[in-house]
Structure formats: structure tokens, C-alpha cells
Design an enzyme around this catalytic site. Structure first.
Site, mmCIF file in Angstrom:
data_model
loop_
_atom_site.group_PDB
_atom_site.id
_atom_site.type_symbol
_atom_site.label_atom_id
_atom_site.label_comp_id
_atom_site.label_asym_id
_atom_site.label_seq_id
_atom_site.Cartn_x
_atom_site.Cartn_y
_atom_site.Cartn_z
ATOM 1 C CD GLU A 143 -3.441 -6.250 3.598
ATOM 2 O OE1 GLU A 143 -3.444 -7.055 2.632
ATOM 3 O OE2 GLU A 143 -2.928 -5.128 3.535
ATOM 4 C CD GLU A 149 -2.854 -1.290 2.275
ATOM 5 O OE1 GLU A 149 -2.269 -1.445 3.365
ATOM 6 O OE2 GLU A 149 -4.087 -1.275 2.161
HETATM 7 N N1 3HC Z 1 4.166 -7.402 11.899
HETATM 8 C C1 3HC Z 1 4.820 -7.769 12.998
HETATM 9 N N2 3HC Z 1 5.721 -8.769 13.037
HETATM 10 C C2 3HC Z 1 5.963 -9.405 11.888
HETATM 11 C C3 3HC Z 1 5.325 -9.082 10.700
HETATM 12 C C4 3HC Z 1 4.389 -8.012 10.720
HETATM 13 N N3 3HC Z 1 3.750 -7.592 9.619
HETATM 14 N N4 3HC Z 1 5.757 -9.904 9.733
HETATM 15 C C5 3HC Z 1 6.653 -10.720 10.298
HETATM 16 N N5 3HC Z 1 6.791 -10.416 11.609
HETATM 17 C C6 3HC Z 1 7.715 -11.029 12.568
HETATM 18 C C7 3HC Z 1 7.449 -12.485 12.801
HETATM 19 O O1 3HC Z 1 6.476 -12.679 13.797
HETATM 20 C C8 3HC Z 1 8.814 -12.990 13.222
HETATM 21 O O2 3HC Z 1 8.993 -12.611 14.561
HETATM 22 P P1 3HC Z 1 9.858 -13.515 15.572
HETATM 23 O O3 3HC Z 1 11.220 -13.592 14.968
HETATM 24 O O4 3HC Z 1 9.782 -12.776 16.837
HETATM 25 O O5 3HC Z 1 9.172 -14.847 15.597
HETATM 26 C C9 3HC Z 1 9.763 -12.148 12.370
HETATM 27 O O6 3HC Z 1 9.001 -10.992 11.983
HETATM 28 C C10 3HC Z 1 10.276 -12.829 11.136
HETATM 29 O O7 3HC Z 1 9.155 -13.328 10.417
HETATM 30 P P2 3HC Z 1 9.230 -14.673 9.569
HETATM 31 O O8 3HC Z 1 9.804 -15.744 10.407
HETATM 32 O O9 3HC Z 1 7.902 -14.888 8.983
HETATM 33 O O10 3HC Z 1 10.315 -14.244 8.477
HETATM 34 P P3 3HC Z 1 10.432 -14.696 6.977
HETATM 35 O O11 3HC Z 1 11.662 -14.074 6.478
HETATM 36 O O12 3HC Z 1 10.247 -16.170 6.857
HETATM 37 O O13 3HC Z 1 9.177 -14.043 6.212
HETATM 38 C C11 3HC Z 1 7.647 -12.280 5.637
HETATM 39 C C12 3HC Z 1 9.078 -12.657 6.100
HETATM 40 C C13 3HC Z 1 7.396 -12.826 4.228
HETATM 41 C C14 3HC Z 1 7.548 -10.785 5.631
HETATM 42 C C15 3HC Z 1 6.613 -12.920 6.593
HETATM 43 O O14 3HC Z 1 6.993 -12.607 7.917
HETATM 44 C C16 3HC Z 1 5.221 -12.437 6.414
HETATM 45 O O15 3HC Z 1 4.523 -12.943 5.552
HETATM 46 N N6 3HC Z 1 4.771 -11.469 7.226
HETATM 47 C C17 3HC Z 1 3.421 -11.008 7.234
HETATM 48 C C18 3HC Z 1 3.126 -10.130 6.040
HETATM 49 C C19 3HC Z 1 1.705 -9.622 6.144
HETATM 50 O O16 3HC Z 1 0.769 -10.385 6.321
HETATM 51 N N7 3HC Z 1 1.520 -8.299 5.989
HETATM 52 C C20 3HC Z 1 0.254 -7.699 6.122
HETATM 53 C C21 3HC Z 1 0.109 -7.159 7.495
HETATM 54 S S1 3HC Z 1 -1.482 -6.491 7.797
HETATM 55 C C22 3HC Z 1 -1.445 -4.983 7.025
HETATM 56 O O17 3HC Z 1 -0.464 -4.599 6.459
HETATM 57 C C23 3HC Z 1 -2.685 -4.163 7.162
HETATM 58 C C24 3HC Z 1 -2.673 -2.973 6.283
HETATM 59 O O18 3HC Z 1 -3.450 -3.200 5.137
HETATM 60 C C25 3HC Z 1 -3.208 -1.783 7.012
#
Ligand code: 3HC
Ligand code: NAI
Length: 704
Positions: A130, A110
Site C-alpha cells: 500500500e 489482510e
Molecule cells: N485493483 C484494481 N485493478 C487492479 C489491481 C487492484 N488491486 N491490481 C491489478 N489490477 C489490474 C491492472 O490495472 C490491470 O488492468 P488492465 O488489464 O485493465 O490494465 C490488470 O489488473 C492486470 O494487472 P497487471 O498487468 O499488473 O497483472 P500482473 O499479473 O502483471 O500482476 C499483480 C498482478 C501482482 C497483482 C499486480 O497487478 C499488482 O501488483 N497489483 C496491485 C497490488 C496492490 O498494490 N494491492 C494493494 C491494493 S491497496 C489495498 O489493498 C488497500 C487495503 O489495505 C485496504
């Protein structure tokens, strides 16, 4: 404050400023980060020598979006939100180009879409995931994405939640330029400088939406109702994208905010956040240091080319690992190899794989008739008959044949892995359970059974392997059925009791699917084949408490030779060539007969009672499993049931669901039932947590 947001001039294009966001580990938009980006933007705007800004992520390089840890919680009033920051980027007096590397997900994408231009490095994953967190995008994604890509592509990304790569993003108009050099920041700066020179295009908000055929939304709703049954977020996503075609931009944004607000505070979103964080816990085992060495696994031997062995071989071939598949007889081996070839050919036919890739995977599996042919493999997975003597003889041979350092794994469903390990003598430290689920090449769950003598290095290697195979690899201890099958067997038993007391298979299945289970229990049992469970019940009959209630409905059905879909009859009737379950009056008669013989008077069973009994019993068994240390976390039990047994992710798994209901309520229901029914004594841990007003999530936190 653990983040930095810096502003500096690009070395090769000094008129372009670079804002770099560094918020480890994934550059989430945590509290304070949006405000810091706005501050740096204002600084750039105040500098008359600057003609444009490149916004990029430092550290890991990706933008993971909003900080999920604070979702559903209050955001400080004096801190700018992600949405406010996004609006500032879009309305900036200086043009902003986003450089997207590695990933730009949710709020990360976004941010990109609010910038005037988007430059991405090849392979970058772009997505609006999301919906998998129970919410629609809330930073304008539902309004900007359709303006950039057209409605259909936006619906696919937002409702499905799966990312696309930068190349596809470029093809559909989401990405303006791909930066393939080893200095993508300067490349993005050069791109922006050239745009400044040739004249800027209008911001995303001022674009119109293409492809506004209203029937798209109706068909999206129909598909979502089937594929994402019971979930609120997909429908909210569709409503929001539709709003982008009917409302002015600012009104569309308001509409999206409202839908986002409704969803983010829902039980469904809380449950999906729980599942998200649960998945990130799974490799963490107390006492297992992060730097524990892991053994290389480049070649694998799978023993047994039956249902499981062939599926397991495909798991490895899918990950590019060569497999030696071993059987005792050529015929059985040929059957296994041909099952594998057919599966890959079928995938190629359905265009899920290219035919070259299908061919490559098929050829990664070679057959053999002796384990000595695979003796130099790094890992062996045994998938022979579920019989302790057979397993022991296989393992004692493996102990003498396999090269030193090879990991010896069993796929047993129920048997004692300590006993299997003992048959290898001084190699017991190399033994671990790798319990795959059927079909192994599809199901995400893999239980990693840690036996008493499993070496830490072997455990760490199994966890790393799970990741490599794309599995949810949960570490469990040794007990009959480990975590998944043990919890599941209580559900199987209780739902059969419900039949005996007056429910019908279709009533129970209807209620369970309405609850969100992928399939009803009796339809699942018919699909899996009733003979396997029947054989297991017969083999373990001596372990049963003869005083406790035992329901014979399943056994009686099997005694008739009805083993489910494969014989055309089971709990249901299946017409020739059909997989649709039909109620069977003969089964109704068996149920009534068993009730009479069991001295049970049948009654009308309410749908609520079915839900409570089917799932409370899972929770109780889960609590026992936690108490015994068989599972490390309640959230692991949740993941097992979600990924192995079709429990709805949007309810977070049974342990999370119990927290939503309130453990006090669950215990009260159990106590009432225990007055008249066997197996309902609440587990001491469950009672204690209920008395303390806690949930299993609290237990996980306290025991982390
Ligand atoms: N917020 C907070 N913490 C997050 C996060 C996020 N968006 N994404 C990842 N983390 C944290 C994980 O919990 C993990 O924490 P830990 O080490 O304490 O366990 C750490 O970051 C590393 O995460 P991964 O083990 O998953 O790392 P990878 O390298 O394997 O993957 C990634 C990275 C592809 C970015 C994966 O973490 C992921 O898919 N994250 C979520 C992405 C997501 O869903 N984003 C949308 C969020 S909602 C949003 O944006 C709403 C908006 O529209 C307003
Ligand atoms: P299966 O009966 O389909 O296959 C077993 C295969 O092993 C047969 O082809 C048999 O010829 C072969 N075999 C037996 N002894 C052998 C030996 N000494 N050397 C080489 N091959 C030998 O059984 P299935 O269903 O594949 O189960 C295998 C194991 O996986 C069992 O331990 C089972 O409990 C477990 N399992 C089964 C699941 C299922 O849903 N079927 C799910 C998870 C685990």
C-alpha cells in the site's frame, strides 16, 4: 456484476466448505465482492455439517487486495467494506483458513491474516504494498501483521512495501503451512480439518505483539525520512505499527482507519495511483494487436563495451540471456568485460547476489572483436559512439551480416533512428531504438523508439523484451532526444537561466530536492559528467535559434576543463576523494560574468519561482511531445521522468503534477513569463486543455 463467489464442499474433506472468489483479472475486492464473501460465509455457518471454511481465490489464483480503481472515491453505503468483511472472517463462528496462491497483496494479505490459519503454495508473493500507493494498509494489516511476525518484520514489509515469498513468510510466522501438492485446496482443507480436530488456536487479534522496542520506530522514521523523503504514507505506516504496540486491538484498528482516510484522499495517493495505472498502460499501442507475434530473443550481441554497452550486456545477463559483447580493440573489450566482472563481484560482496549467481551472470557475457561472431544472435544492440556516420557504418554491416529475422537495435540518445534504419536498406523493418539509461543495469526506464519503418512484430518483440528485462519500456517516436532527454533538456536549460538571473546552484538544488527530485540538477550534471552535454551542445549549435537566449555558464565551466565529479570540479567543488558538492566561489564568478555579458541584471530568486520554472517548462515540452505524437500518452511522459530522471513518483510525474496545480494556473504563469523570457509560449494543446478545464489525464482518457 462480473465476479462470482461460490461455496461448495471439499471433495476429500466434506466437513470443510470452500469459498472461491473469482473476480478477474486479479480478484480485487471490488464493490460487491466483500458482501458476497460475507453471504457465503453466513451460508456455511448456517450449515451444521460444516466444521470449517477454506477461503481461496479462483482464476489467476492471487488476491490483489482492494480495488485500486475505486480508491479515493465514495464506497456505496449499503455495501460491506473490505474491513467489515475482514472482521467477519476473524470473528466467524466457523474457523476459516485462507489458501494463498500466486500472490496475496495489500487487502489480499489482510484477508489472509484475519483468517485463523494461512496455507500458501510455494513461491506465493506476500506483501503490504500500500505504501507504494501513498497509503498505509487499511484492512487491519498494521495491527495483525506485527501480531503474527513481530514488529521488525512487520515494519520492513509495511514501510518498505516489497513482498516476501511464502517460504520466508513461513519462516517468520506469517504462514502456517506450505501446500506443495497439485491439489492445494484439498491440502488446505486437510490442514484445517486437522486443526479442528486437535483444537483451534485463538484468532490473530487476540495475540500479543512481540519485539516492542520503541527505538525501532525512531530508527524506522529516520530511515524513511532519508529513503522515502517527502512521502506521507511511510510515516503513517510507522505510526500505525507503533499503535499496535501501545493500543488495544480495536483502538489500533480505529487509528489505522484514521491514518488510511487521511492518506487515501491526498494528492500523493492520487499521484501514486496514477503511476500504478500508467505502468499498466505502457505495452498498449494503438494498432498493435495483442496477438502480434513476437520474435524469440535468446541470444544477444551488444556492440560497444563502453559505459552503456557494458551496462546493457548486464541487463541481458541479469535476465539469463547470453551476450556477445563486441569491441574494435582487445584493450577496450577487456576494460568492458572487467567492468562487468567487477560489478557482479561487488554485488556478491554486498550479498546482493550469491557468488555462484554472480559467476553465472559474468560468464553469460563473452567478448568478440568482430560482429560476425554474433551474426546468429536474435537481437543486436548497438552502443557505439554517438556519431551518425559511425552508427550508419555499423548498421550497414549488420544488415549484411546478421541472420534473417534478427532485430537490429540502436541505443542512440538523440540521433534520427529513421536515418540509421535507412542505412540497412531492405532491413529497415528490423530496426528499432532501445534507449537504455545510465547505469543501464540499474535504471528502470527504456525508451522503445518506433521508427517509420519498424515492423509491428519488431515493436511487439521490443515491448515483450522490456518486460522480460524488468524495464519500464515506453514506446516513443523519432525526434531529437525522444521523450526523456527532450523534456529534460528544457529543465537543464531553464535551471541554468535561473543561475544567470541570480540563483545559486545550491539554492536551485536545495529547492529541487525539497520538491522531491532524487538529486538536484547541478549535482546530477556533475555526477553524469558535463563533457557529454557540452559535446552535444557544440554538435547541435547550428540548430539553435540565434535570436533566442543562450546561457554560457555550463560551456564556460567546461572550457576550464571542469567536467564535474570526475575532475573534482563542475558546478560544485569536490574535495579529494569526496562526492559531497561544495559551493565554488569561482563558479559564482563565472555565473556573474555570464549574467553581465548576457545583459541580465541579477535579482533575488524565490524558491517558488524555481519550482514553477523548473517544472512548468517540462510540462510545456511534454504537451508539445504529445501533440506531435512522439509520446502516446501523457502518463508515458510521467513514467519516463519518474523512472529515468528522478522525478518523485508521489507527485505522479510532471504532467500529473500540472493537473494537481491546475493547467489554467500553469498557462497563466507561462504567459506572464513569456512577456520577458524566451521559450515560454504555452503549447497549443496545453492552452486548449486549460481552457476546457481539463487535465492531461482527461486527454489520455479521450485518446485511449
Ligand atoms: N485493483 C484494481 N485493478 C487492479 C489491481 C487492484 N488491486 N491490481 C491489478 N489490477 C489490474 C491492472 O490495472 C490491470 O488492468 P488492465 O488489464 O485493465 O490494465 C490488470 O489488473 C492486470 O494487472 P497487471 O498487468 O499488473 O497483472 P500482473 O499479473 O502483471 O500482476 C499483480 C498482478 C501482482 C497483482 C499486480 O497487478 C499488482 O501488483 N497489483 C496491485 C497490488 C496492490 O498494490 N494491492 C494493494 C491494493 S491497496 C489495498 O489493498 C488497500 C487495503 O489495505 C485496504
Ligand atoms: P562510450 O564512449 O563509453 O562507449 C562507446 C564504445 O563503443 C567505446 O568503447 C568504443 O570503443 C566502442 N566502439 C566505437 N565504434 C565501434 C565499433 N564500430 N565497433 C565496436 N565498438 C565500437 O559511450 P557510451 O556512453 O557508452 O555511449 C554509447 C551510446 O549510448 C551512444 O550512442 C550514447 O549516446 C548512448 N547513450 C549514452 C548514455 C550515457 O549516459 N552515457 C545514456 C544513453 C544512451
Amino acid at each position: 456484476m462480473s465476479f462470482t463467489v461460490s461455496l461448495e464442499r471439499d471433495k476429500t474433506h466434506p466437513s470443510i466448505a470452500v469459498i472461491t472468489v473469482d473476480n478477474p483479472p486479479v480478484n480485487a475486492m471490488s464493490i460487491g465482492v466483500p458482501g458476497a464473501i460475507i453471504a457465503r460465509l453466513e451460508e456455511a455457518q448456517a450449515d451444521r455439517e460444516i466444521a470449517g471454511v477454506v477461503l481461496c481465490a479462483g482464476g489467476s489464483g492471487g488476491f490483489a487486495g482492494a480495488d485500486i480503481r475505486v480508491q479515493g472515491k465514495a464506497w456505496p453505503e449499503d455495501e460491506p467494506t473490505l474491513s467489515e468483511m475482514v472482521a467477519r472472517l476473524e470473528n466467524s463462528t466457523l474457523p476459516v483458513a485462507a489458501l494463498l496462491r500466486r500472490n496475496a497483496l495489500g487487502g489480499g494479505l489482510e484477508i489472509g491474516m484475519a483468517c485463523r490459519y494461512r496455507v500458501a503454495t510455494p513461491g506465493t508473493q506476500l506483501g503490504q504494498p500500500e505504501v507504494k500507493l501513498g497509503i498505509p494498509p487499511g484492512g487491519g494489516g498494521t495491527q495483525r501483521l506485527p501480531r503474527l511476525t513481530g514488529v521488525q518484520a512487520a515494519l520492513d514489509m509495511i514501510v518498505g512495501g516489497d513482498p516476501i515469498d511464502a517460504k520466508k513468510g513461513h519462516d517468520i510466522g506469517l504462514i502456517d503451512a506450505l501446500a506443495a501438492s497439485d491439489d492445494p485446496v484439498s491440502e488446505a482443507a486437510a490442514y484445517l480439518a486437522s486443526q479442528v480436530e486437535s483444537g483451534l488456536r485463538p484468532p490473530t487479534r487476540d495475540r500479543s505483539v512481540d519485539g516492542t522496542d520503541p527505538t525501532l520506530f525512531e530508527s524506522a522514521r529516520t530511515v524513511a525520512a532519508r529513503k522515502q523523503r517527502g512521502q506521507l504514507a511511510p510515516l503513517a505506516c510507522i505510526d500505525c505499527v507503533e499503535a499496535s504496540t501501545t493500543l488495544p486491538f480495536d483502538e489500533g484498528l480505529k487509528f489505522e482507519r484514521q491514518k488510511f482516510g487521511e492518506c487515501v484522499s491526498s494528492d500523493q495517493a492520487a499521484a501514486m495511483r496514477h503511476a500504478f495505472f500508467a505502468e499498466r498502460q505502457i505495452g498498449k499501442v494503438p494498432g498493435l494487436a495483442k496477438n502480434t507475434p513476437v520474435r524469440d530473443i535468446n541470444t544477444v550481441m551488444v556492440i560497444g563495451a563502453g559505459t552503456m554497452g557494458s551496462g546493457i550486456a548486464m541487463c541481458f545477463a541479469n535476465a539469463g540471456i547470453a551476450v556477445t559483447l563486441v569491441e574494435r580493440q582487445q584493450e577496450a573489450l577487456d576494460r568492458g568485460l572487467s567492468r562487468i566482472a567487477k560489478t557482479y563481484a561487488g554485488m556478491a560482496e554486498k550479498v546482493r547476489l550469491s557468488s555462484e549467481e554472480a559467476q553465472r551472470r559474468t560468464s553469460l557475457v563473452t567478448g568478440a572483436l568482430s560482429v560476425t561472431d554474433g551474426s546468429d544472435c536474435d537481437l543486436v544492440v548497438e552502443a557505439v559512439f554517438e556519431d551518425m556516420d559511425v552508427k550508419k557504418s555499423v548498421f550497414s554491416e549488420l544488415a549484411s551480416v546478421m541472420k534473417p529475422g534478427a532485430i537490429l537495435a540502436t541505443n542512440t540518445s538523440y540521433l534520427d533512428v529513421d536515418e540509421i534504419a535507412a542505412s540497412t536498406g531492405d532491413r529497415a523493418g528490423d530496426v528499432v531504438g532501445l534507449h537504455f539509461f545510465s547505469p543501464a543495469n540499474i535504471m528502470k526506464l527504456m525508451e522503445i523508439v518506433r521508427a517509420e519503418r519498424t515492423e509491428l512484430e519488431v515493436l511487439a518483440s521490443a515491448i515483450a523484451l522490456g518486460r522480460k528485462l524488468g524495464k519500464i519500456g515506453i514506446v516513443v517516436g523519432v525526434c531529437n532526444g525522444f521523450v526523456g532527454n527532450r523534456v529534460y533538456s528544457t529543465y537543464v536549460r531553464e535551471t541554468e537561466f535561473l543561475l544567470e538571473e541570480g540563483a545559486t546552484p545550491s539554492q536551485v538544488d536545495g529547492v529541487l530536492t525539497e520538491f522531491g527530485m532524487a538529486m538536484g540538477i547541478f549535482a546530477v550534471r556533475d555526477l553524469a559528467g558535463l563533457d557529454i552535454g557540452w559535446a552535444n551542445r557544440k554538435a547541435t549549435a547550428h540548430l539553435r535559434d540565434p535570436v533566442k537566449r543562450y546561457c554560457k555558464i555550463g560551456d564556460t565551466i567546461c572550457e576550464n576543463g571542469w567536467f564535474g565529479q570526475k575532475t573534482g570540479r563542475g558546478f560544485y567543488l569536490y574535495e579529494e576523494g569526496s562526492r559531497t558538492p561544495k559551493p565554488d566561489p569561482d563558479v559564482d564568478a563565472i555565473i556573474s560574468k555570464c549574467a553581465v555579458e548576457g545583459g541580465i541584471s541579477q535579482r533575488q530568486i524565490s524558491n517558488e519561482e524555481i519550482v514553477e520554472r523548473a517544472f512548468d517548462i517540462m510540462v510545456n515540452e511534454g504537451a508539445k511531445i504529445l501533440e506531435e505524437g512522439i509520446a502516446l500518452r501523457a502518463s508515458d511522459i510521467d513514467l519516463a521522468m519518474i523512472n529515468g530522471y528522478g522525478f518523485p513518483r508521489w507527485r505522479g510525474g510532471p504532467m500529473c503534477w500540472a493537473g494537481t496545480i491546475g493547467l489554467g494556473t500553469v498557462v497563466a504563469r507561462m504567459r506572464k513569463l513569456s512577456e520577458t523570457h524566451d521559450f515560454w509560449e504555452p503549447a497549443p494543446l496545453l492552452v486548449r486543455l486549460a481552457e476546457e478545464g481539463k487535465t492531461f489525464a482527461d486527454w489520455d482518457r479521450e485518446n485511449a
